[in-house]
Enzyme design. Structure first.
Site, PDB file in Angstrom:
ATOM      1  CB  ALA A  75      -9.576  -1.304   0.313  1.00  7.33           C
ATOM      2  N   PRO A  84      -9.609  -7.512  -3.229  1.00  7.80           N
ATOM      3  CG  PRO A  84     -11.004  -7.327  -5.105  1.00  7.80           C
ATOM      4  CD  PRO A  84     -10.667  -8.251  -3.958  1.00  7.80           C
ATOM      5  CG  ASP A  85      -7.078  -1.497  -4.080  1.00 11.96           C
ATOM      6  OD1 ASP A  85      -7.499  -1.854  -5.192  1.00 11.96           O
ATOM      7  OD2 ASP A  85      -5.992  -0.919  -3.926  1.00 11.96           O
ATOM      8  CG  PHE A  86     -13.314  -0.226  -3.335  1.00 13.34           C
ATOM      9  CD1 PHE A  86     -14.551  -0.665  -3.762  1.00 13.34           C
ATOM     10  CD2 PHE A  86     -12.937  -0.499  -2.033  1.00 13.34           C
ATOM     11  CE1 PHE A  86     -15.404  -1.360  -2.918  1.00 13.34           C
ATOM     12  CE2 PHE A  86     -13.772  -1.193  -1.172  1.00 13.34           C
ATOM     13  CZ  PHE A  86     -15.007  -1.624  -1.614  1.00 13.34           C
ATOM     14  NE  ARG A  87     -12.065   5.809  -5.155  1.00 12.92           N
ATOM     15  CZ  ARG A  87     -12.921   5.432  -4.213  1.00 12.92           C
ATOM     16  NH1 ARG A  87     -12.545   4.543  -3.320  1.00 12.92           N
ATOM     17  NH2 ARG A  87     -14.133   5.946  -4.144  1.00 12.92           N
ATOM     18  CD  GLN A 157     -11.527   4.658   3.688  1.00 12.83           C
ATOM     19  OE1 GLN A 157     -10.357   4.349   3.523  1.00 12.83           O
ATOM     20  NE2 GLN A 157     -12.144   5.525   2.922  1.00 12.83           N
ATOM     21  CG  ASN A 158     -11.063  -2.243   4.873  1.00 16.01           C
ATOM     22  OD1 ASN A 158     -11.061  -1.530   3.876  1.00 16.01           O
ATOM     23  ND2 ASN A 158      -9.946  -2.552   5.513  1.00 16.01           N
ATOM     24  CB  ILE A 159     -17.662  -3.865   3.848  1.00 18.58           C
ATOM     25  CG1 ILE A 159     -17.128  -4.457   2.539  1.00 18.58           C
ATOM     26  CG2 ILE A 159     -17.996  -2.391   3.666  1.00 18.58           C
ATOM     27  CD1 ILE A 159     -18.116  -4.398   1.379  1.00 18.58           C
ATOM     28  CG  ASP A 160     -12.340  -6.767   5.231  1.00 15.31           C
ATOM     29  OD1 ASP A 160     -12.260  -6.537   6.461  1.00 15.31           O
ATOM     30  OD2 ASP A 160     -11.541  -6.298   4.398  1.00 15.31           O
ATOM     31  CG  HIS A 177     -17.381   3.209   4.110  1.00 11.89           C
ATOM     32  ND1 HIS A 177     -16.263   3.228   3.298  1.00 11.89           N
ATOM     33  CD2 HIS A 177     -17.584   4.502   4.464  1.00 11.89           C
ATOM     34  CE1 HIS A 177     -15.830   4.467   3.166  1.00 11.89           C
ATOM     35  NE2 HIS A 177     -16.610   5.254   3.869  1.00 11.89           N
ATOM     36  CB  CYS A 185     -36.302  -4.885   5.349  1.00 13.79           C
ATOM     37  SG  CYS A 185     -37.532  -4.471   4.080  1.00 13.79           S
ATOM     38  CB  THR A 266      -7.024   4.692   3.251  1.00 14.08           C
ATOM     39  OG1 THR A 266      -8.052   5.544   2.732  1.00 14.08           O
ATOM     40  CG2 THR A 266      -6.162   5.481   4.213  1.00 14.08           C
ATOM     41  CB  SER A 267      -6.960   6.329  -2.123  1.00  9.50           C
ATOM     42  OG  SER A 267      -8.371   6.269  -1.989  1.00  9.50           O
ATOM     43  CG  ASN A 290      -1.319   4.277   1.567  1.00  4.76           C
ATOM     44  OD1 ASN A 290      -1.961   3.335   2.019  1.00  4.76           O
ATOM     45  ND2 ASN A 290      -1.839   5.155   0.727  1.00  4.76           N
ATOM     46  CD  GLU A 292      -1.246   4.864  -5.077  1.00  8.60           C
ATOM     47  OE1 GLU A 292      -2.464   5.055  -5.153  1.00  8.60           O
ATOM     48  OE2 GLU A 292      -0.557   4.476  -6.041  1.00  8.60           O
TER      49      GLU A 292
END
Length: 359
Positions: A75, A84-87, A157-160, A177, A185, A266-267, A290, A292
């Site tokens: 992300a 925004p990222d997730f974490r 990992q991104n859904i965008d 993901h 459905c 990515t984390s 990254n 971090e």
């Protein structure tokens, strides 16, 4: 049960190193008393880069020694686009979902919760649906690797869907993901036109449009995004080389051929995606760009006593022969790498063709 991995990059207390040494000595003593042996000695490899930094990576590319590059993206490569990222504490998606009255932040992507209450996801999908954001320079860098004929695959990992919006062919992308490119459905497993799902998501109806869509197709409908409680797409397992019962085995996996792994934004906190960093050949250079250090993805000396020698070894000078850490935001990192390789103008041209940056 284990202390954080030993790394000066992420160590928070000066006493951590001595604590780890104490635990190692204790484990060795117990193994000796029990007549057991220490973890088998690892093979020795010569350094695969002249220098364990971006300059060394650039030299590898410039000399034509990286022809099957795999990118692993999280992300963090889309944050500059406004997604925004997730974490990340304070700004991450999971820290800013109070308005949806969820039992816990991750429930919005939980398949069981979705079956009970799909409205929060449909509301959130308005903010995430593709077409509202522009690809970042990092997305264009991935496209550039493809244009140069060097990209084996991008595992994201991104859904965008910003990778394909930047011009990356869909066959070069593994959306680990899932994404908003298609929909299903969940009761009948029949495909649903994504345009109808988009219409429902942006509907002015009080329930977000999900109810009418559900009645039309005989069950709840969602984009083909992998929720907690669901299996990742078959294509992910096949191209990652992860054998699952029932999957065709005639697909050639990507990672055995990888000669440079670039991990960005990515984390590495979610498996099985995080495990991919250890699926490349042992002589394949690995670079992480990254903001971090993802502590969960670092080599850990105590776990090594149990035979688990996986993870990056940025701070293990004695054993690090291939891992490069570049702490920066992704856009700055790829821009610097492109300048070192001599691709700066090429990257800038792609960015400008995509509308320029910043948006």
């Amino acid at each position: 049960l284990f202390p954080p991995p030993r790394s000066s990059c992420c160590r928070q207390q000066c006493g951590m190193e001595s604590f780890i040494q104490m635990m190692l000595q204790r484990a060795r003593a117990e193994a000796s008393e029990d007549g057991g042996a220490e973890a088998p000695e690892e093979p020795h490899y010569d350094k695969v880069l002249d220098s364990l930094d971006l300059e060394g990576v650039a030299q590898l590319i410039s000399e034509g020694k990286a022809k099957n590059i795999i990118v692993m993206a999280g992300a963090g490569i889309s944050v500059a686009a406004g997604i925004p990222d997730f974490r990340t504490p304070g700004t991450g998606l999971y820290d800013n979902l109070q308005k949806y009255n969820l039992p816990e932040p991750t429930a919005v992507f939980d398949i069981d919760f979705f079956r009970e209450n799909p409205a929060p996801f449909y509301q959130l999908a308005r903010e995430l649906f593709p077409g509202q954001y522009r690809p970042t320079p990092t997305h264009h860098f991935i496209r550039l690797l493809h244009d140069k004929g060097l990209l084996r695959r991008c595992f994201s990992q991104n859904i965008d869907s910003l990778e394909t919006l930047a011009g990356l062919p869909k066959d070069k992308l593994v959306a680990a993901h899932g994404n908003f490119d298609s929909a299903t459905c969940i009761e009948t497993r029949e495909p649903v036109p994504i345009e109808e799902v988009k219409e429902a998501i942006f509907s002015d109806e009080e329930d977000g449009g999900w109810r009418a869509l559900s009645e039309r197709y005989g069950g709840l409908v969602k984009p083909d995004i992998t929720f907690f409680g669901e299996k990742l797409p078959d294509r992910f397992y096949q191209l990652a080389g992860i054998n699952l019962p029932g999957l065709p085995s005639n697909v050639e996996p990507d990672f055995p051929a990888c000669d440079l792994l670039i991990v960005m934004g990515t984390s590495l906190a979610v498996r099985p995606f995080s495990a991919l960093v250890d699926m490349v050949p042992p002589t394949c250079p690995r670079v992480l760009i990254n903001r971090e250090v993802p502590s969960s993805a670092l080599y850990h000396p105590i776990r090594a006593l149990m035979g688990d020698t996986k993870g990056f070894r940025f701070d293990d000078e004695a054993r690090n022969y291939r891992d490069v850490l570049h702490l920066a935001n992704c856009d700055d990192g790829v821009a610097q790498l492109c300048e070192l390789v001599g691709w700066g103008e090429h990257l800038n041209a792609l960015v400008e063709a995509g509308g320029g940056w910043p948006p």
